[in-house]
Design a protein around this motif. Sequence first.
Motif, PDB file in Angstrom:
ATOM      1  N   PHE A  67       0.834  -1.208   0.000  1.00 42.31           N
ATOM      2  CA  PHE A  67       0.000   0.000   0.000  1.00 42.31           C
ATOM      3  C   PHE A  67       0.866   1.254   0.000  1.00 42.31           C
ATOM      4  O   PHE A  67       0.482   2.285  -0.559  1.00 42.31           O
ATOM      5  N   ALA A  68       2.051   1.159   0.600  1.00 43.94           N
ATOM      6  CA  ALA A  68       2.976   2.299   0.597  1.00 43.94           C
ATOM      7  C   ALA A  68       3.409   2.615  -0.830  1.00 43.94           C
ATOM      8  O   ALA A  68       3.446   3.773  -1.246  1.00 43.94           O
ATOM      9  N   ILE A  69       3.688   1.562  -1.594  1.00 44.71           N
ATOM     10  CA  ILE A  69       4.048   1.754  -3.007  1.00 44.71           C
ATOM     11  C   ILE A  69       2.881   2.407  -3.747  1.00 44.71           C
ATOM     12  O   ILE A  69       3.039   3.337  -4.526  1.00 44.71           O
ATOM     13  N   GLN A  70       1.663   1.923  -3.424  1.00 45.41           N
ATOM     14  CA  GLN A  70       0.469   2.477  -4.054  1.00 45.41           C
ATOM     15  C   GLN A  70       0.377   3.980  -3.790  1.00 45.41           C
ATOM     16  O   GLN A  70       0.089   4.763  -4.679  1.00 45.41           O
ATOM     17  N   GLU A  71       0.675   4.349  -2.542  1.00 41.62           N
ATOM     18  CA  GLU A  71       0.609   5.750  -2.137  1.00 41.62           C
ATOM     19  C   GLU A  71       1.574   6.591  -2.989  1.00 41.62           C
ATOM     20  O   GLU A  71       1.294   7.731  -3.310  1.00 41.62           O
ATOM     21  N   VAL A  72       2.696   5.984  -3.352  1.00 44.50           N
ATOM     22  CA  VAL A  72       3.710   6.719  -4.114  1.00 44.50           C
ATOM     23  C   VAL A  72       3.276   6.882  -5.569  1.00 44.50           C
ATOM     24  O   VAL A  72       3.444   7.940  -6.161  1.00 44.50           O
ATOM     25  N   ILE A  73       2.682   5.833  -6.164  1.00 42.23           N
ATOM     26  CA  ILE A  73       2.479   5.872  -7.622  1.00 42.23           C
ATOM     27  C   ILE A  73       1.044   6.126  -8.054  1.00 42.23           C
ATOM     28  O   ILE A  73       0.778   6.252  -9.243  1.00 42.23           O
ATOM     29  N   ARG A  74       0.081   6.241  -7.116  1.00 42.84           N
ATOM     30  CA  ARG A  74      -1.293   6.419  -7.593  1.00 42.84           C
ATOM     31  C   ARG A  74      -1.482   7.814  -8.200  1.00 42.84           C
ATOM     32  O   ARG A  74      -0.622   8.681  -8.040  1.00 42.84           O
ATOM     33  N   ASN A  75      -2.620   8.003  -8.880  1.00 41.90           N
ATOM     34  CA  ASN A  75      -2.802   9.219  -9.670  1.00 41.90           C
ATOM     35  C   ASN A  75      -2.654  10.491  -8.860  1.00 41.90           C
ATOM     36  O   ASN A  75      -2.127  11.476  -9.346  1.00 41.90           O
ATOM     37  N   ASN A  76      -3.159  10.502  -7.597  1.00 44.04           N
ATOM     38  CA  ASN A  76      -2.908  11.668  -6.761  1.00 44.04           C
ATOM     39  C   ASN A  76      -1.907  11.333  -5.651  1.00 44.04           C
ATOM     40  O   ASN A  76      -1.990  11.818  -4.545  1.00 44.04           O
ATOM     41  N   GLY A  77      -0.962  10.466  -6.000  1.00 45.69           N
ATOM     42  CA  GLY A  77       0.089  10.066  -5.063  1.00 45.69           C
ATOM     43  C   GLY A  77       1.299  10.988  -5.147  1.00 45.69           C
ATOM     44  O   GLY A  77       1.269  12.014  -5.815  1.00 45.69           O
ATOM     45  N   THR A  78       2.365  10.597  -4.451  1.00 46.67           N
ATOM     46  CA  THR A  78       3.532  11.471  -4.297  1.00 46.67           C
ATOM     47  C   THR A  78       4.137  11.893  -5.634  1.00 46.67           C
ATOM     48  O   THR A  78       4.309  13.081  -5.898  1.00 46.67           O
ATOM     49  N   ILE A  79       4.449  10.911  -6.485  1.00 40.65           N
ATOM     50  CA  ILE A  79       5.154  11.228  -7.730  1.00 40.65           C
ATOM     51  C   ILE A  79       4.323  12.163  -8.601  1.00 40.65           C
ATOM     52  O   ILE A  79       4.793  13.219  -9.034  1.00 40.65           O
ATOM     53  N   ASN A  80       3.058  11.796  -8.808  1.00 39.11           N
ATOM     54  CA  ASN A  80       2.217  12.607  -9.677  1.00 39.11           C
ATOM     55  C   ASN A  80       1.996  14.000  -9.110  1.00 39.11           C
ATOM     56  O   ASN A  80       2.020  14.981  -9.846  1.00 39.11           O
ATOM     57  N   THR A  81       1.791  14.113  -7.779  1.00 39.15           N
ATOM     58  CA  THR A  81       1.579  15.419  -7.169  1.00 39.15           C
ATOM     59  C   THR A  81       2.782  16.316  -7.400  1.00 39.15           C
ATOM     60  O   THR A  81       2.649  17.475  -7.828  1.00 39.15           O
ATOM     61  N   VAL A  82       3.976  15.767  -7.136  1.00 40.46           N
ATOM     62  CA  VAL A  82       5.201  16.559  -7.297  1.00 40.46           C
ATOM     63  C   VAL A  82       5.368  17.000  -8.752  1.00 40.46           C
ATOM     64  O   VAL A  82       5.627  18.165  -9.039  1.00 40.46           O
ATOM     65  N   LEU A  83       5.178  16.058  -9.673  1.00 44.86           N
ATOM     66  CA  LEU A  83       5.361  16.382 -11.089  1.00 44.86           C
ATOM     67  C   LEU A  83       4.341  17.411 -11.559  1.00 44.86           C
ATOM     68  O   LEU A  83       4.657  18.313 -12.339  1.00 44.86           O
ATOM     69  N   LEU A  84       3.107  17.297 -11.066  1.00 45.76           N
ATOM     70  CA  LEU A  84       2.062  18.258 -11.448  1.00 45.76           C
ATOM     71  C   LEU A  84       2.402  19.643 -10.918  1.00 45.76           C
ATOM     72  O   LEU A  84       2.307  20.647 -11.627  1.00 45.76           O
ATOM     73  N   ARG A  85       2.817  19.695  -9.640  1.00 43.72           N
ATOM     74  CA  ARG A  85       3.168  20.987  -9.028  1.00 43.72           C
ATOM     75  C   ARG A  85       4.313  21.655  -9.778  1.00 43.72           C
ATOM     76  O   ARG A  85       4.333  22.851  -9.974  1.00 43.72           O
ATOM     77  N   LEU A  86       5.300  20.825 -10.191  1.00 42.16           N
ATOM     78  CA  LEU A  86       6.465  21.370 -10.895  1.00 42.16           C
ATOM     79  C   LEU A  86       6.122  21.737 -12.327  1.00 42.16           C
ATOM     80  O   LEU A  86       6.911  22.369 -13.020  1.00 42.16           O
ATOM     81  N   GLY A  87       4.944  21.315 -12.763  1.00 45.09           N
ATOM     82  CA  GLY A  87       4.519  21.637 -14.124  1.00 45.09           C
ATOM     83  C   GLY A  87       5.170  20.763 -15.178  1.00 45.09           C
ATOM     84  O   GLY A  87       5.184  21.110 -16.356  1.00 45.09           O
ATOM     85  N   VAL A  88       5.766  19.650 -14.766  1.00 35.97           N
ATOM     86  CA  VAL A  88       6.393  18.755 -15.735  1.00 35.97           C
ATOM     87  C   VAL A  88       5.318  18.062 -16.573  1.00 35.97           C
ATOM     88  O   VAL A  88       5.484  17.837 -17.773  1.00 35.97           O
ATOM     89  N   ILE A  89       4.192  17.721 -15.933  1.00 31.61           N
ATOM     90  CA  ILE A  89       3.108  17.056 -16.649  1.00 31.61           C
ATOM     91  C   ILE A  89       1.803  17.809 -16.416  1.00 31.61           C
ATOM     92  O   ILE A  89       1.676  18.538 -15.423  1.00 31.61           O
ATOM     93  N   ASP A  90       0.852  17.662 -17.322  1.00 32.05           N
ATOM     94  CA  ASP A  90      -0.435  18.345 -17.195  1.00 32.05           C
ATOM     95  C   ASP A  90      -1.476  17.472 -16.529  1.00 32.05           C
ATOM     96  O   ASP A  90      -2.309  17.949 -15.783  1.00 32.05           O
ATOM     97  N   SER A  91      -1.428  16.175 -16.831  1.00 34.20           N
ATOM     98  CA  SER A  91      -2.366  15.259 -16.189  1.00 34.20           C
ATOM     99  C   SER A  91      -1.560  14.110 -15.589  1.00 34.20           C
ATOM    100  O   SER A  91      -0.471  13.781 -16.075  1.00 34.20           O
ATOM    101  N   PRO A  92      -2.067  13.520 -14.496  1.00 34.54           N
ATOM    102  CA  PRO A  92      -1.305  12.470 -13.813  1.00 34.54           C
ATOM    103  C   PRO A  92      -0.959  11.306 -14.746  1.00 34.54           C
ATOM    104  O   PRO A  92      -1.747  10.956 -15.634  1.00 34.54           O
ATOM    105  N   ILE A  93       0.221  10.732 -14.530  1.00 31.30           N
ATOM    106  CA  ILE A  93       0.614   9.548 -15.295  1.00 31.30           C
ATOM    107  C   ILE A  93      -0.069   8.341 -14.668  1.00 31.30           C
ATOM    108  O   ILE A  93      -0.032   8.163 -13.449  1.00 31.30           O
ATOM    109  N   GLN A  94      -0.706   7.527 -15.495  1.00 27.16           N
ATOM    110  CA  GLN A  94      -1.363   6.328 -14.985  1.00 27.16           C
ATOM    111  C   GLN A  94      -0.303   5.260 -14.722  1.00 27.16           C
ATOM    112  O   GLN A  94       0.255   4.685 -15.651  1.00 27.16           O
ATOM    113  N   MET A  95       0.008   5.032 -13.442  1.00 29.85           N
ATOM    114  CA  MET A  95       0.978   4.000 -13.117  1.00 29.85           C
ATOM    115  C   MET A  95       0.322   2.822 -12.410  1.00 29.85           C
ATOM    116  O   MET A  95       0.724   1.679 -12.573  1.00 29.85           O
ATOM    117  N   MET A  96      -0.710   3.153 -11.612  1.00 33.60           N
ATOM    118  CA  MET A  96      -1.432   2.083 -10.919  1.00 33.60           C
ATOM    119  C   MET A  96      -2.107   1.180 -11.941  1.00 33.60           C
ATOM    120  O   MET A  96      -2.468   1.605 -13.025  1.00 33.60           O
TER     121      MET A  96
END
Lengths: 365, 301
Positions: B135-164
């Motif tokens: 579940f910790a891994i899930q928290e990191v990679i889900r659509n509103n998880g750590t990676i996607n949130t950081v990337l969205l905030r930084l403006g690297v991506i416009d919509s979350p990357i589907q990893m889950m």
Amino acid sequence: MDATDKGEIHIAGVNKVFGQGASAFHALTGIDLTIATGEFFTLLGPSGCGKTTLLRVIAGFEQPTSGSLRINGAEMAGLGPNRRPVNTVFQSYALFPHMTVAQNIGFGLKMLGKSRSEIEATTSDMLRLVRMEALAERRPSEISGGQQQRVALARALAPRPRVLLLDEPLSALDLKLRKEMQSELKRLQTETGITFVFVTHDQEEALTMSDRIAVMSAGRILQLGAPTDIYNAPVNRFVADFIGETNFLVLPVAQTGGAVARLTLPGGNCAEARLPEGMTPVTGTTVTAVIRPEQAAIVAPETGDLTARVESAVFFGTDTHLHLTLADGQPFVLRRQNRPDQQPPEPGAMLGLSLASGALRVLED
Amino acid sequence: MRGPLIRGNGWKWLLCAPALTVLLLAASGPLLIVLVYSFLSPGNMGGVVWEFSTEGWFRVFFRRDIFEPDLVTLNHAHLTVFWRSIWLSFQTTLICALLGFPTAWFIATRPPNTRTVWLFLITIPFWTNLLIRTFAIQEVIRNNGTINTVLLRLGVIDSPIQMMFTDFAVLLGMAYVFLPLMVLPLYAAMDKMDFRLVEAGYDLYASRLMVLWHVILPQVKPGFIAGSILVFIPAIGAYVTPRVLGGGRTMMLGNLIALQFGQGRNWPLGAALAMLMLIVVVGALIVYLRALGRMEGERRG
């Protein structure tokens, strides 16, 4: 050609310090050394004296903290072991266990990118050189210690290095095998003409095999010279004690003149002793003089230079060591060759000793 | 020589009887039950009916048309799951080997007193429940998880990357969970390795890469073999990780088997799948060890 081109290895002002600050360990201090091409050179000293560190510096496993090292005229600083024309015979042999004897011997050539036919030819030459042809397809775990030793030698010699480094290669062998390997090594060195740098703590091994010896202690070279020089004229107490057996006698100076001094022996007789260069002891002070156990002969009591009482006699096969006490109580060991018609003196017997001329030497403090 | 020895100890093996009984009941027993079940008929509410049938094994590979029972087609769904399980497990093993080697090397080359600390750190994840780690891994990679949130905030991506719910998620989860199983045997092999051989390799003109290839890898090969087996086998039967990170879309063998014993209510099919998995694992092991043996032979030759 200037002088530095004639030698194979030039070491100038090399220091090696492990660690830093208060815990720093000075493994090598101010090493200056020139080893000639084709020489059998020995680094001799007790464990921890820095001889193996010096060997590792030459091989490239350690970088010196300061100083320069040149092999065949080329500066070696910054070059790894794989880029030096030097091979090592390791104390543990370090044979690759997953390769056969032949593959081990051919490894260096393979890494140098030699052709398959050249590798095969050199490998079989090397196998013949160390007399291991029959065991070429065995694994290192399937041959004896002495055989592993010979494979390690062949592996290090196969790439034709300019210099072969040997790190106490004989220490794991039993006495008889060690004697055999000593002459084998000497033969290989003569046949190949490669410069050998040999590390040992065994003074006898060093004396019998070397062209020159460097006696080391605490990271420094104490004396450098031919085996006879080092045996006959040790520069200080450490060398005298480490190489062979020695009697140390504390004696008063009766008279000095030039390179010799007359010392008063226990019992009142005087004897001439050679002085180290630059030393002129004051008459009346005492100095330490050395004499080897075999350089005194037994004569009738009261006729020799010294009178001594026998404490014990130890039989060594070829000779007997007599432990004696001189008139003033100083101990003296005498080595006498055994002959079937001679009985060793009984403990308590009084003997006269005659010292060979030039045998007594004064040591620097 | 051997005759009297055996006669003398004729009854001593009976002392092993308690252990043998436990082994027989706990290991072979259930396996035997599964084997028997795979040849029975499914009961209506789960369970089995004691009636011989090869329908379970048949359905592993084929499917019948609902209206025309004689119309038989390959069961692509099952084959896909099979292939995915093998492929993902293989990739997991490879990733663990690639990441595990430098990790184990790092630990093995530390001073002895700090090695224990590093090994301890490697084993810490074992103390946490597998589900929680997943579940910790899930928290990191889900659509509103750590990676996607950081990337969205930084403006690297416009919509979350589907990893889950992708193969990537399953691979990531399994590599994370099984990595210590590769590191520990590799470390054990490196610990036993004679580092003077590395020096000998350098001394004989080998470059760093050549030393790695000709000296180090042959020495740590037993560690790789043990590690690969320890990773591949549990990976192929993984249940929790594909369930949590792969969802229903990226099912693996473990999930398919569980499904047959649960909602599917087809125990014989589940049992046949389980037996097949056993065959696949044993088969893969034999192929793997044979290949290694052949490599060894070539090296010798």
